[in-house]
Design a protein around this motif. Sequence first.
Motif, PDB file in Angstrom:
ATOM      1  N   ALA A  50       0.817  -1.105  -0.068  1.00 46.15           N
ATOM      2  CA  ALA A  50      -0.098  -0.225  -0.025  1.00 46.15           C
ATOM      3  C   ALA A  50       0.951   1.327   0.040  1.00 46.15           C
ATOM      4  CB  ALA A  50      -0.935  -0.008   1.229  1.00 46.15           C
ATOM      5  N   SER A  51       1.923   1.083   0.855  1.00 43.76           N
ATOM      6  CA  SER A  51       2.860   2.257   0.826  1.00 43.76           C
ATOM      7  C   SER A  51       3.249   2.758  -0.443  1.00 43.76           C
ATOM      8  CB  SER A  51       3.957   2.234   1.910  1.00 43.76           C
ATOM      9  OG  SER A  51       3.315   1.908   3.090  1.00 43.76           O
ATOM     10  N   LEU A  52       3.995   1.579  -1.072  1.00 43.30           N
ATOM     11  CA  LEU A  52       4.723   1.890  -2.266  1.00 43.30           C
ATOM     12  C   LEU A  52       3.627   2.283  -3.395  1.00 43.30           C
ATOM     13  CD1 LEU A  52       7.514   1.999  -3.498  1.00 43.30           C
ATOM     14  CD2 LEU A  52       7.196  -0.517  -4.249  1.00 43.30           C
ATOM     15  N   HIS A  53       2.665   1.760  -3.292  1.00 42.92           N
ATOM     16  CA  HIS A  53       1.509   1.897  -4.315  1.00 42.92           C
ATOM     17  C   HIS A  53       1.251   3.543  -4.238  1.00 42.92           C
ATOM     18  CE1 HIS A  53      -2.565   1.856  -6.235  1.00 42.92           C
ATOM     19  NE2 HIS A  53      -1.825   1.399  -7.062  1.00 42.92           N
ATOM     20  N   ALA A  54       0.881   3.990  -2.961  1.00 43.16           N
ATOM     21  CA  ALA A  54       0.548   5.522  -2.879  1.00 43.16           C
ATOM     22  C   ALA A  54       1.679   6.185  -3.411  1.00 43.16           C
ATOM     23  CB  ALA A  54       0.241   5.547  -1.134  1.00 43.16           C
ATOM     24  N   LEU A  55       2.574   6.142  -3.085  1.00 43.05           N
ATOM     25  CA  LEU A  55       3.934   6.937  -3.464  1.00 43.05           C
ATOM     26  C   LEU A  55       4.008   7.053  -4.856  1.00 43.05           C
ATOM     27  CD1 LEU A  55       6.986   5.603  -1.096  1.00 43.05           C
ATOM     28  CD2 LEU A  55       5.573   7.921  -1.056  1.00 43.05           C
ATOM     29  N   ALA A  56       3.642   5.754  -5.642  1.00 42.25           N
ATOM     30  CA  ALA A  56       3.707   5.789  -7.249  1.00 42.25           C
ATOM     31  C   ALA A  56       2.598   6.615  -7.496  1.00 42.25           C
ATOM     32  CB  ALA A  56       3.565   4.336  -7.657  1.00 42.25           C
ATOM     33  N   ARG A  57       1.113   6.392  -7.184  1.00 42.54           N
ATOM     34  CA  ARG A  57       0.016   7.146  -7.605  1.00 42.54           C
ATOM     35  C   ARG A  57       0.190   8.784  -7.339  1.00 42.54           C
ATOM     36  NH1 ARG A  57      -4.171   5.133 -10.404  1.00 42.54           N
ATOM     37  NH2 ARG A  57      -5.304   6.824  -9.372  1.00 42.54           N
ATOM     38  N   LEU A  58       0.906   8.957  -6.402  1.00 46.21           N
ATOM     39  CA  LEU A  58       1.380  10.369  -6.152  1.00 46.21           C
ATOM     40  C   LEU A  58       2.457  11.045  -6.588  1.00 46.21           C
ATOM     41  CD1 LEU A  58       0.160  10.744  -2.211  1.00 46.21           C
ATOM     42  CD2 LEU A  58      -1.063  11.481  -4.331  1.00 46.21           C
ATOM     43  N   GLN A  59       3.227  10.003  -7.337  1.00 45.88           N
ATOM     44  CA  GLN A  59       4.499  10.511  -7.847  1.00 45.88           C
ATOM     45  C   GLN A  59       5.455  10.979  -6.857  1.00 45.88           C
ATOM     46  OE1 GLN A  59       6.226   9.603 -11.142  1.00 45.88           O
ATOM     47  NE2 GLN A  59       4.485   8.073 -10.684  1.00 45.88           N
ATOM     48  N   VAL A  60       5.588  10.409  -5.803  1.00 44.08           N
ATOM     49  CA  VAL A  60       6.380  10.973  -4.678  1.00 44.08           C
ATOM     50  C   VAL A  60       7.824  10.198  -4.703  1.00 44.08           C
ATOM     51  CG1 VAL A  60       6.707  11.111  -2.253  1.00 44.08           C
ATOM     52  CG2 VAL A  60       4.645  11.641  -3.196  1.00 44.08           C
ATOM     53  N   HIS A  61       8.803  11.066  -4.878  1.00 44.70           N
ATOM     54  CA  HIS A  61      10.038  10.451  -5.002  1.00 44.70           C
ATOM     55  C   HIS A  61      10.891  10.532  -3.545  1.00 44.70           C
ATOM     56  CE1 HIS A  61       9.803   9.204  -9.026  1.00 44.70           C
ATOM     57  NE2 HIS A  61       9.350  10.621  -9.332  1.00 44.70           N
ATOM     58  N   THR A  62      11.245   9.363  -2.707  1.00 46.68           N
ATOM     59  CA  THR A  62      11.800   9.542  -1.617  1.00 46.68           C
ATOM     60  C   THR A  62      13.177   9.663  -1.533  1.00 46.68           C
ATOM     61  OG1 THR A  62      12.033   7.125  -1.430  1.00 46.68           O
ATOM     62  CG2 THR A  62       9.964   8.020  -0.775  1.00 46.68           C
ATOM     63  N   THR A  63      13.643   9.873  -0.319  1.00 44.69           N
ATOM     64  CA  THR A  63      15.180   9.998  -0.080  1.00 44.69           C
ATOM     65  C   THR A  63      15.779   8.835  -0.573  1.00 44.69           C
ATOM     66  OG1 THR A  63      15.312   9.683   2.355  1.00 44.69           O
ATOM     67  CG2 THR A  63      15.125  11.832   1.502  1.00 44.69           C
ATOM     68  N   SER A  64      17.136   8.412  -0.819  1.00 43.28           N
ATOM     69  CA  SER A  64      17.715   7.461  -1.060  1.00 43.28           C
ATOM     70  C   SER A  64      17.658   6.428   0.204  1.00 43.28           C
ATOM     71  CB  SER A  64      19.103   7.708  -1.483  1.00 43.28           C
ATOM     72  OG  SER A  64      19.817   6.649  -1.611  1.00 43.28           O
ATOM     73  N   ALA A  65      17.985   7.092   1.346  1.00 44.01           N
ATOM     74  CA  ALA A  65      18.004   6.349   2.418  1.00 44.01           C
ATOM     75  C   ALA A  65      16.626   5.566   2.934  1.00 44.01           C
ATOM     76  CB  ALA A  65      18.245   7.065   4.022  1.00 44.01           C
ATOM     77  N   TRP A  66      15.438   6.411   2.603  1.00 38.45           N
ATOM     78  CA  TRP A  66      14.209   5.766   2.759  1.00 38.45           C
ATOM     79  C   TRP A  66      14.054   4.745   1.999  1.00 38.45           C
ATOM     80  CZ3 TRP A  66       9.567   4.517   1.211  1.00 38.45           C
ATOM     81  CH2 TRP A  66       8.575   4.404   2.191  1.00 38.45           C
ATOM     82  N   SER A  67      14.120   4.919   0.797  1.00 41.30           N
ATOM     83  CA  SER A  67      13.956   4.021  -0.286  1.00 41.30           C
ATOM     84  C   SER A  67      14.860   2.679  -0.279  1.00 41.30           C
ATOM     85  CB  SER A  67      14.562   4.542  -1.641  1.00 41.30           C
ATOM     86  OG  SER A  67      13.429   5.317  -2.127  1.00 41.30           O
ATOM     87  N   THR A  68      15.973   2.707   0.328  1.00 41.43           N
ATOM     88  CA  THR A  68      17.333   1.730   0.502  1.00 41.43           C
ATOM     89  C   THR A  68      16.530   0.948   1.638  1.00 41.43           C
ATOM     90  OG1 THR A  68      19.024   2.873  -0.209  1.00 41.43           O
ATOM     91  CG2 THR A  68      19.370   0.830   1.188  1.00 41.43           C
ATOM     92  N   ALA A  69      16.013   1.646   2.749  1.00 43.45           N
ATOM     93  CA  ALA A  69      15.580   0.694   3.776  1.00 43.45           C
ATOM     94  C   ALA A  69      14.247   0.255   3.630  1.00 43.45           C
ATOM     95  CB  ALA A  69      15.306   1.844   5.173  1.00 43.45           C
ATOM     96  N   PHE A  70      13.283   0.872   2.782  1.00 48.50           N
ATOM     97  CA  PHE A  70      12.138   0.173   2.443  1.00 48.50           C
ATOM     98  C   PHE A  70      12.142  -0.912   1.383  1.00 48.50           C
ATOM     99  CE2 PHE A  70       8.421  -0.060   0.012  1.00 48.50           C
ATOM    100  CZ  PHE A  70       7.435   0.224   0.974  1.00 48.50           C
ATOM    101  N   LEU A  71      13.129  -0.887   0.552  1.00 53.92           N
ATOM    102  CA  LEU A  71      13.205  -2.027  -0.200  1.00 53.92           C
ATOM    103  C   LEU A  71      13.914  -3.188   0.125  1.00 53.92           C
ATOM    104  CD1 LEU A  71      13.917   0.135  -3.615  1.00 53.92           C
ATOM    105  CD2 LEU A  71      11.676  -1.159  -3.046  1.00 53.92           C
ATOM    106  N   ASP A  72      15.017  -2.788   1.086  1.00 54.50           N
ATOM    107  CA  ASP A  72      15.776  -3.940   1.893  1.00 54.50           C
ATOM    108  C   ASP A  72      14.451  -4.652   2.787  1.00 54.50           C
ATOM    109  OD1 ASP A  72      18.032  -3.300   0.775  1.00 54.50           O
ATOM    110  OD2 ASP A  72      18.819  -2.366   2.583  1.00 54.50           O
ATOM    111  N   HIS A  73      13.496  -4.042   3.329  1.00 56.42           N
ATOM    112  CA  HIS A  73      12.639  -4.650   4.102  1.00 56.42           C
ATOM    113  C   HIS A  73      11.588  -5.361   3.409  1.00 56.42           C
ATOM    114  CE1 HIS A  73      10.011  -5.376   7.429  1.00 56.42           C
ATOM    115  NE2 HIS A  73       9.034  -4.757   6.991  1.00 56.42           N
ATOM    116  N   ALA A  74      11.175  -4.806   2.204  1.00 49.76           N
ATOM    117  CA  ALA A  74      10.323  -5.351   1.149  1.00 49.76           C
ATOM    118  C   ALA A  74      10.859  -6.929   0.808  1.00 49.76           C
ATOM    119  CB  ALA A  74      10.049  -4.692   0.068  1.00 49.76           C
ATOM    120  N   ARG A  75      12.289  -6.636   0.463  1.00 47.18           N
ATOM    121  CA  ARG A  75      12.883  -7.866   0.208  1.00 47.18           C
ATOM    122  C   ARG A  75      12.915  -9.117   1.178  1.00 47.18           C
ATOM    123  NH1 ARG A  75      19.129  -8.666  -2.237  1.00 47.18           N
ATOM    124  NH2 ARG A  75      18.720 -10.716  -3.285  1.00 47.18           N
TER     125      ARG A  75
END
Length: 161
Positions: A50-75
């Motif tokens: 839901a979080s990644l989908h919402a970011l995509a729908r709103l076209q919100v680009h996060t910081t590198s640190a947030w994206s890395t932590a988020f994608l590592d957790h998603a993996r």
Amino acid sequence: SAPVPASVRTPRGKRQREEVARLQLAKTIDLVLDASFPLIPSFGTAEVTASLHALARLQVHTTSAWSTAFLDHARSLMPGFTLPQLSTLAWSLGSLNLDPGAAWLDDLCHTAAALLDAREAMQANDTSRIDGARSSEQVSRSTPHGVYNGGSSSSSSSSSS
């Protein structure tokens, strides 16, 4: 001089209001992202999706640190995602033009392939169960004088006197 019609005045005012709203939304999103950063490890598959989908729908680009932590957790959650969640993640990544790396995408593809294989096996099992039930039904319809002939009105047994 004649008054300017509202239809001529509003676009500029409307554009300014929309820009102010965009800036306010951006500030709010930044606050939400900052507040969510320490919570990322507690996200389950539904929250990640839901979080990644919402970011995509709103076209919100996060910081590198947030994206890395988020994608590592998603993996780390990859085996727990459903097929619809995996497809939403893939769409969202593409929509954001976010590259999680080859290993991450390999995990997504392998997880999706395993889920598809499991679904096909279940469907094949259901089909064999249905076929087995039909066979059992045929056997259970057998009569003392012969096997049930599928409901035809002619009788294969003859009465003896």
